[in-house]
Motif scaffolding. Structure first.
Motif, PDB file in Angstrom:
ATOM      1  N   ALA A   1      48.581  24.642  51.701  1.00 32.40           N
ATOM      2  CA  ALA A   1      49.416  25.787  51.302  1.00 32.40           C
ATOM      3  C   ALA A   1      48.921  26.377  49.984  1.00 32.40           C
ATOM      4  N   VAL A   2      48.520  25.514  49.071  1.00 32.40           N
ATOM      5  CA  VAL A   2      48.004  26.004  47.789  1.00 32.40           C
ATOM      6  C   VAL A   2      46.549  26.440  47.919  1.00 32.40           C
ATOM      7  N   ALA A   3      45.751  25.627  48.586  1.00 29.91           N
ATOM      8  CA  ALA A   3      44.309  25.916  48.688  1.00 29.91           C
ATOM      9  C   ALA A   3      44.056  27.263  49.373  1.00 29.91           C
ATOM     10  N   SER A   4      44.774  27.507  50.451  1.00 33.07           N
ATOM     11  CA  SER A   4      44.533  28.759  51.180  1.00 33.07           C
ATOM     12  C   SER A   4      44.945  29.959  50.341  1.00 33.07           C
ATOM     13  N   ARG A   5      45.948  29.770  49.513  1.00 23.90           N
ATOM     14  CA  ARG A   5      46.382  30.886  48.657  1.00 23.90           C
ATOM     15  C   ARG A   5      45.426  31.103  47.488  1.00 23.90           C
ATOM     16  N   PHE A   6      44.800  30.038  47.016  1.00 29.14           N
ATOM     17  CA  PHE A   6      43.731  30.232  46.018  1.00 29.14           C
ATOM     18  C   PHE A   6      42.626  31.113  46.620  1.00 29.14           C
ATOM     19  N   GLU A   7      42.271  30.819  47.863  1.00 31.18           N
ATOM     20  CA  GLU A   7      41.244  31.635  48.536  1.00 31.18           C
ATOM     21  C   GLU A   7      41.704  33.089  48.663  1.00 31.18           C
ATOM     22  N   ALA A   8      42.956  33.239  49.086  1.00 27.73           N
ATOM     23  CA  ALA A   8      43.491  34.599  49.263  1.00 27.73           C
ATOM     24  C   ALA A   8      43.502  35.359  47.943  1.00 27.73           C
ATOM     25  N   LEU A   9      43.821  34.648  46.873  1.00 22.63           N
ATOM     26  CA  LEU A   9      43.845  35.280  45.553  1.00 22.63           C
ATOM     27  C   LEU A   9      42.462  35.808  45.180  1.00 22.63           C
ATOM     28  N   LEU A  10      41.442  34.993  45.417  1.00 25.69           N
ATOM     29  CA  LEU A  10      40.079  35.435  45.084  1.00 25.69           C
ATOM     30  C   LEU A  10      39.667  36.624  45.960  1.00 25.69           C
ATOM     31  N   THR A  11      40.042  36.572  47.208  1.00 24.78           N
ATOM     32  CA  THR A  11      39.716  37.688  48.107  1.00 24.78           C
ATOM     33  C   THR A  11      40.322  38.991  47.584  1.00 24.78           C
ATOM     34  N   VAL A  12      41.580  38.927  47.212  1.00 22.43           N
ATOM     35  CA  VAL A  12      42.251  40.130  46.704  1.00 22.43           C
ATOM     36  C   VAL A  12      41.633  40.563  45.367  1.00 22.43           C
ATOM     37  N   ALA A  13      41.281  39.599  44.544  1.00 23.65           N
ATOM     38  CA  ALA A  13      40.653  39.933  43.259  1.00 23.65           C
ATOM     39  C   ALA A  13      39.339  40.688  43.500  1.00 23.65           C
ATOM     40  N   HIS A  14      38.591  40.235  44.477  1.00 21.33           N
ATOM     41  CA  HIS A  14      37.334  40.929  44.783  1.00 21.33           C
ATOM     42  C   HIS A  14      37.571  42.326  45.372  1.00 21.33           C
ATOM     43  N   GLN A  15      38.606  42.441  46.180  1.00 18.88           N
ATOM     44  CA  GLN A  15      38.979  43.785  46.694  1.00 18.88           C
ATOM     45  C   GLN A  15      39.193  44.754  45.540  1.00 18.88           C
ATOM     46  N   ILE A  16      39.969  44.309  44.578  1.00 18.04           N
ATOM     47  CA  ILE A  16      40.255  45.171  43.423  1.00 18.04           C
ATOM     48  C   ILE A  16      38.964  45.453  42.661  1.00 18.04           C
ATOM     49  N   ASN A  17      38.202  44.401  42.452  1.00 14.11           N
ATOM     50  CA  ASN A  17      36.956  44.555  41.694  1.00 14.11           C
ATOM     51  C   ASN A  17      36.005  45.544  42.397  1.00 14.11           C
ATOM     52  N   ASP A  18      35.951  45.467  43.712  1.00 18.23           N
ATOM     53  CA  ASP A  18      35.049  46.340  44.463  1.00 18.23           C
ATOM     54  C   ASP A  18      35.483  47.803  44.409  1.00 18.23           C
ATOM     55  N   ASN A  19      36.766  48.021  44.229  1.00 20.65           N
ATOM     56  CA  ASN A  19      37.278  49.399  44.279  1.00 20.65           C
ATOM     57  C   ASN A  19      37.656  49.968  42.918  1.00 20.65           C
ATOM     58  N   LYS A  20      37.426  49.205  41.883  1.00 14.78           N
ATOM     59  CA  LYS A  20      37.961  49.617  40.582  1.00 14.78           C
ATOM     60  C   LYS A  20      37.321  50.900  40.057  1.00 14.78           C
ATOM     61  N   LEU A  21      36.083  51.149  40.412  1.00 13.25           N
ATOM     62  CA  LEU A  21      35.428  52.354  39.889  1.00 13.25           C
ATOM     63  C   LEU A  21      35.833  53.602  40.661  1.00 13.25           C
ATOM     64  N   THR A  22      35.988  53.451  41.958  1.00 14.72           N
ATOM     65  CA  THR A  22      36.342  54.623  42.766  1.00 14.72           C
ATOM     66  C   THR A  22      37.847  54.914  42.730  1.00 14.72           C
ATOM     67  N   GLN A  23      38.657  53.910  42.397  1.00 14.59           N
ATOM     68  CA  GLN A  23      40.104  54.123  42.313  1.00 14.59           C
ATOM     69  C   GLN A  23      40.574  53.736  40.915  1.00 14.59           C
ATOM     70  N   PRO A  24      40.456  54.661  39.980  1.00 18.01           N
ATOM     71  CA  PRO A  24      40.711  54.291  38.584  1.00 18.01           C
ATOM     72  C   PRO A  24      42.121  53.794  38.309  1.00 18.01           C
ATOM     73  N   ALA A  25      43.107  54.203  39.115  1.00 21.55           N
ATOM     74  CA  ALA A  25      44.487  53.771  38.835  1.00 21.55           C
ATOM     75  C   ALA A  25      44.810  52.410  39.449  1.00 21.55           C
ATOM     76  N   LEU A  26      43.872  51.872  40.213  1.00 22.66           N
ATOM     77  CA  LEU A  26      44.163  50.684  41.026  1.00 22.66           C
ATOM     78  C   LEU A  26      44.591  49.481  40.186  1.00 22.66           C
ATOM     79  N   ILE A  27      43.855  49.221  39.128  1.00 21.15           N
ATOM     80  CA  ILE A  27      44.167  48.036  38.315  1.00 21.15           C
ATOM     81  C   ILE A  27      45.532  48.170  37.662  1.00 21.15           C
ATOM     82  N   ASN A  28      45.785  49.311  37.078  1.00 20.45           N
ATOM     83  CA  ASN A  28      47.063  49.516  36.398  1.00 20.45           C
ATOM     84  C   ASN A  28      48.236  49.388  37.376  1.00 20.45           C
TER      85      ASN A  28
END
Lengths: 585, 585
Positions: A483-510
């Protein structure tokens, strides 16, 4: 109002059983000299008494009376001065301070627990010492030897107090626009002029002097520099001299924290001394701010613990209704603790509080490693401190309000009455989500600078290390681990999603930051619960082991799933947040 | 403090465009006589002015001054009496009252909107009229003709006020244990003796008389009966006579709502009159309580709207930082509304508030159908009122606190300062989650009595009807429809799970109730958003249509998923809630 008892067994368990403080300290030469587990236990035992017998008794009365501004004086509530004298004389202000200048040199890992006790006992009172310790930390890290020698001993001894002067009316979250000026003098000092607002402990009658750390701009510079400005000048012989053009404009009337003086400070050609390099003031100030940010998280944590104790006590005493399925004792009315909804609220507070304490001790440990460690140990700890500081500040303070509100609910109508005392906790802890950088600012720091600022490198390292520890736990079943391990993975996946889109979507992080921090916080608390349950399994007290297991089970069933909700929020992007035209708000 | 403006366009849209008030009223003969859309609009326009120009100006000052208890008198803050006189003379207390006794006979569907405006303007002031209207409702429903004739006209006119006297120190959520006694007299009246606590508007200087509805026990009976007890006796000619053994013991000092008198009331052989049948007092009182429960939900709703307005205004004016990706105007600092996190908070408040208003109007409509309708229309509406009352009370008041806290966050440090006014909303609205039955009690009523009490029959009927309306929406895409429809199904599945296990797991309902209510509330808000977006699609103002669509999209993306979390909580059962031994709390 019930007395406060520090949860000493839990605290000692975290230090020794969960995070292995003795081994950490033994490996760090400076700490190995000054502290071992026996010393730590003696300090905690004493802090518990100080919190209960000295600080807690002025909590309610200070709220009712509040701070007064009379003439040019700021007067704290009755009892504050006497209590502060004793507190300072006990060495508590300098607990983690530099031994060379009179500090006790204790590790932060222990300091966070002492801080928690003090905040549990009284939010408002504890801020004075906390600001002072933070100011000393900053001077010790960035000040000249002369400044250190002239100011640190009196700050550690509590003879003088510290304050942090950043905010101006037009410059709050955004400090670029401060207007306070610093004009260099021939003798190497500066004359500081300007006004600051929301200055906690800006002036008061607890100490003979207040040492201000003031952000100001040098002539013809847009950079921000940091200055030490004493309320009363200090002569070369260390004695107090003339006044220094530092005055209180007014004090704020606030929702809570009424025993804490929140001042408008005016600087009129006040003599000040540069700390660190010109135009590098924010870097220096961040040493203090990071310290204060953790402390403010701990304000929330201390409030949670106090709220839990009060509500649990009330739930055992107050009788109303009978248990579903019939009174276990055949009584006409059972204690309200028999009711599932009351238990749900108490378990909720308790699970967040104990996991929050684990986060606090862990962050303290990383601060110690970053300060006293060497090489890669030091560098890695500094990265982890960077990750954990905004999370501890925001997540602990958010849970502090939740805990106080939920505990108030346990009291029913009595919880709304001032003399019960629980509503004060709601009012006092509310500010912790706002000051020292709002929790939104913390979240943007966490997602923007700390997570995507290095393309998720530090977070990945952090998660990988925690996954390894998780895998190695001996007494935790696969279901909980997964339950914890899979959510750690999910967290990293979402973090990378944000990281990949941060330049094209400037408001995304905020737009995503608060949910990302909430996801991480809930996930880390799940991890801490498994860690605590795992370590407690070997505890000599079997009831202690069982309780930790039961609380971990509650957390995993009821609270960990919030991670999924918050990650889904982040994944849903910023389109719906940014769509509506500003004029239509 | 900014003035308050009622969201009149939204309110009219809900009445006419969403819930088709004119058609509802046309079909109910009593309402068809007294109200049409033009009348309703005229009343709303006037109520907006009253709220802004009359009530709102005493909100902050009343909080600072508070109610005082001097001698045997309770004195409301400066301005309250003058404002109340005007308010009463305008007929607002009797807005939905019985025309035969001087009420205006307006539908509740309209009354909820007027109530919302008044609560937005001032929580504390509005309670006095609300309690009075509730008392009149109860007397009208259950009182004898003589009591109606003697008391209703002066209650509707606002000349006298009403109060509801239930709680005693040992009897709060559990009224079985009240000790107040009623001794029958030869003339058919009763002598009432006992003490009541937490009596809102128990005494004050706004009116010449206060009419108490008091729960008490007849001699040798454990049943609870309801009595009308005037503070000052009323002579046969309708004039005020002697005092009546009703006195104020003290007033409470509270977290907020400081303009509202919360009294300890002592009854010492006070003359009272039975309302309804002996030992059936709770049934009668529930008429008033259901009315008040919706009103208290609306207190939360009014607070949400006020909080939104203040925060949105501030976010447009306050500049700090620049937009991610660069200032749209090239400014050094942009209004903080450019920041994703600030927009997220405002949209969150706004979406909850508008959907909450829809829930409030819908519940008002069902109350009207239950009161003025006939046959199966009346019976079905009564079932839906039963379902919606606890939800509206709890969910609207919970969102009220959330809204106030989030709006306060938008203000940053200024939000913690009393004069800003937003922290008052937090303190004032907090009580709405507690009084009139805590929100935990509401949830247990909803899941225990209303949902599983009839083996999910009424809820199934309700969901089926709503699913049909959902399917028939013309302007809503399948994705949004399915998101709500599938969760309606999931809700029923979980409701049946609980129903199937309620006998074997006695704690299950109590432990699951709050999450079940939260799931239902979030789901209904999703439904209301689709309904509003669907109806708005045909609106003549295209910007209005687009805004509703954008808000619906935000709700669907960001807030509807909370349903899943809460349903998962319910599904995870009560084992982890009930496991830990009581001594270990």
């Amino acid at each position: 109002m019930n007395p406060y008892y520090a949860p000493l067994a839990d605290m000692k368990f975290l230090l020794e059983g969960v995070f292995d403080a003795p081994q950490t300290w033994a490996k760090l030469p400076q700490l190995a000299e000054s502290v071992d587990m026996d010393t730590a236990v003696a300090i905690m035992d004493e802090a518990d008494k100080i919190a209960r017998d000295l600080i807690h008794p002025i909590n309610r009365s200070g709220d009712e009376q509040g701070v007064r501004h009379q003439g040019d004086k700021v007067i704290t509530p009755d009892g504050y001065k006497a209590v502060y004298d004793q507190y300072a004389q006990g060495g508590w202000v300098g607990l983690c301070g530099e031994p060379d200048f009179g500090g006790m040199g204790m590790p932060k890992m222990l300091g966070v627990l002492v801080d928690e006790m003090a905040y549990s006992a009284c939010n408002a009172f504890t801020l004075y010492g906390s600001l002072t310790a933070g100011a000393a930390l900053c001077i010790n890290a960035h000040g000249s030897d002369a400044l250190k020698a002239a100011y640190l001993p009196q700050l550690y001894s509590g003879e003088w107090a510290g304050a942090m002067d950043m905010t101006e009316p037009q410059a709050g979250s955004d400090l670029r626009n401060i207007r306070t000026k610093a004009v260099p003098q021939d003798d190497g000092s500066y004359l500081i002029s300007g006004s600051k607002i929301f200055i906690t402990g800006g002036d008061h009658d607890l100490t003979d002097n207040v040492i201000h750390l003031v952000l100001a701009k040098l002539p013809d510079s847009n950079g921000i520099s940091l200055f030490l400005v004493p309320k009363i000048k200090v002569n070369d012989d260390g004695e107090l001299g003339e006044t220094n053009g530092v005055s209180v404009g007014s004090i704020e009337h606030k929702m809570g924290l009424k025993g804490s003086a929140t001042c408008v400070m005016n600087f009129d050609n006040a003599q000040g001394y540069l700390i660190g390099k010109p135009n590098r003031g924010l870097v220096c100030m961040f040493t203090m701010m990071n310290y204060e940010r953790l402390a403010i998280g701990i304000q929330g944590l201390g409030t949670s613990q106090a709220a839990y104790q009060m509500a649990a006590e009330y739930a055992k005493e107050r009788t109303q209704g009978v248990a579903a399925g019939g009174s276990p004792t055949g009584a006409i009315s059972d204690p309200i603790l028999v009711h599932g909804d009351v238990r749900r609220m108490l378990l909720n507070i308790r699970c967040y509080t104990e996991a929050g304490r684990a986060m606090s001790v862990y962050t303290g440990q990383q601060l110690d490693l970053a300060k006293y460690g060497e090489g890669e140990v030091k560098a890695k700890a500094a990265r982890y401190v960077g990750l954990m500081t905004p999370v501890a500040k925001a997540f602990l303070s958010d849970r502090g309000l939740d805990a106080a509100v939920m505990a108030q609910q346990v009291f029913g109508g009595h919880g709304y009455i001032r003399e019960t005392g629980i509503e004060q906790l709601v009012r006092d802890t509310r500010i912790a989500q706002i000051y020292e950088g709002t929790n939104g600012i913390q979240a943007i720091d966490f997602l923007g600078r700390k997570t995507t600022g290095d393309n998720v490198t530090a977070l990945t390292e952090f998660v990988t290390e925690h996954q390894a520890t998780l895998t190695a736990m001996k007494h935790i079943g696969d279901e909980h681990k997964n339950a914890v391990a899979s959510r750690f993975e999910a967290l990293l996946t979402v973090a990378h999603q944000i990281n990949d889109n941060k330049l094209t979507q400037p408001a995304l992080i905020n737009a995503s930051a608060v949910d990302f921090l909430d996801a991480f916080g809930h996930l880390m608390y799940g991890y801490y619960w498994l860690l605590m349950a795992d370590k407690a399994a070997d505890h000599q007290n079997k009831q202690f082991s069982q309780t930790k297991q039961q609380l971990a089970d509650f957390y995993m069933a009821k609270l960990l799933p919030k991670v999924d909700y918050h990650l889904a929020q982040v994944s849903s992007g910023d389109a719906t947040v940014m769509a509506m035209d500003e004029s239509l708000f």
